[in-house]
Design an enzyme around this catalytic site. Sequence first.
Site, PDB file in Angstrom:
ATOM      1  N   TYR A 175     -10.141   5.423 -56.273  1.00 50.69           N
ATOM      2  CA  TYR A 175     -10.034   6.366 -57.384  1.00 50.69           C
ATOM      3  C   TYR A 175      -9.285   7.586 -56.879  1.00 50.69           C
ATOM      4  O   TYR A 175      -9.710   8.210 -55.907  1.00 50.69           O
ATOM      5  CB  TYR A 175     -11.417   6.792 -57.879  1.00 50.69           C
ATOM      6  CG  TYR A 175     -12.213   5.717 -58.575  1.00 50.69           C
ATOM      7  CD1 TYR A 175     -12.298   5.683 -59.963  1.00 50.69           C
ATOM      8  CD2 TYR A 175     -12.919   4.757 -57.846  1.00 50.69           C
ATOM      9  CE1 TYR A 175     -13.052   4.704 -60.601  1.00 50.69           C
ATOM     10  CE2 TYR A 175     -13.663   3.784 -58.478  1.00 50.69           C
ATOM     11  CZ  TYR A 175     -13.730   3.767 -59.862  1.00 50.69           C
ATOM     12  OH  TYR A 175     -14.473   2.806 -60.498  1.00 50.69           O
TER      13      TYR A 175
ATOM     14  N   PRO B  33     -13.669   3.985 -69.027  1.00 49.14           N
ATOM     15  CA  PRO B  33     -13.847   3.007 -67.954  1.00 49.14           C
ATOM     16  C   PRO B  33     -13.983   3.605 -66.560  1.00 49.14           C
ATOM     17  O   PRO B  33     -14.216   2.866 -65.602  1.00 49.14           O
ATOM     18  CB  PRO B  33     -12.579   2.147 -68.055  1.00 49.14           C
ATOM     19  CG  PRO B  33     -11.567   3.038 -68.702  1.00 49.14           C
ATOM     20  CD  PRO B  33     -12.336   3.912 -69.648  1.00 49.14           C
TER      21      PRO B  33
END
Length: 390
Positions: free
Chosen positions: A201, A293
């Site tokens: 991420y 998400p």
Amino acid sequence: MRSQVVIIGSGPSGLLLGQLLAGAGVETVILDRVSKDYILGRVRAGVLEEGTVKLLEKVGAADRLHREGLPHDGFSLTFDGRAHRIDLFGLTGGSRVMVYGQTEVTHDLMDTREAAGLTTIYEAANVQPHDFDGANPYVTYEKDGVTHRIDCDFIAGCDGFHGVSRKSVPEGARKEFERVYPFGWLGILAEVPPVDHELIYANHPRGFALCSMRSNTRSRYYVQCPLDDKVEDWSDDRFWDEIRRRLPDEVASAMVTGPSFEKSIAPLRSFVTEPMRFGRLFLAGDAAHIVPPTGAKGLNLAASDVYYLSEALIEFYRDKSEAGLDGYSARALSRIWKAVRFSWWMTTMMHRFPDTGDFGQRIQEAELDYLVSSRAASTALAENYVGLPY
């Protein structure tokens, strides 16, 4: 036709509910307005909590998952040009997640249902629940030009955000909470090896990025983009150049690129409707809530809804008790709101918002720095990511 429970929607939540109920001898019929091939052609996320995996094991639909799924003990957060690993396994005392595509979960559940000889009716047009505020609900649908009726005891609305179940409830009987985010995710699938064996991420001044995968040879990558961007404006070369800009140099240099075979832009929103029970109609999964998400909670929340609902329905038929049905909505919403909070927090921490400017970027970087330097903060992140207990 008559069935004890009619399930509207043959996505993973409806199929999983059907198998849990079948295991307890409860009759179900599943209806879906589209074809089986259409359902299996949809591309969805694929990070499964341990609770979801255990439910799939319980209904006998986890063999392929354990052969082909990728267990992940951690993931990385990158910001300010650095990468920091979150040790999910170590921080939670042994919990992990499984990377396995939602389409594959759906396929496995379909196969399990078909092998058991249970009824699913695809391409059922104009599905409509009726009289769910009384003692004798029923569902109508059209197939091959003929209108059919299924009488039942209960209706489970597992037909997603745009489905008929929630829309059949009068607006005055439900309260909706929504946050629409001012950006989307541009995602691609490509037959290239993942850049790392775990998810990455990325928080970057140019926007968020995510490096994920579907297998050891198939990668799923995302970049944050404006909502008004068009897919046709993003060539593969432009996408690969952009995602590499948002990653630390050592990650970007290791990325293998190639032609994409799927590319789409998805908007992000947080949405919850309350309650989740309306007489003898119960909502589960995306029919009741949507999360961005970023926190990998969508399918997993659907699974916990279905767990609570299946327990309540089985208790009704086994013990003639309505206590579980009466408590379903509150029980499910308690876990839902915690997951909505986590997904919102991850989204606000990792993305660039158009109205926060340099100040907002510095706040994000300070929060990320605290998160990776504090074991307590990292543990809270890990506990939420692997999934709160049912």
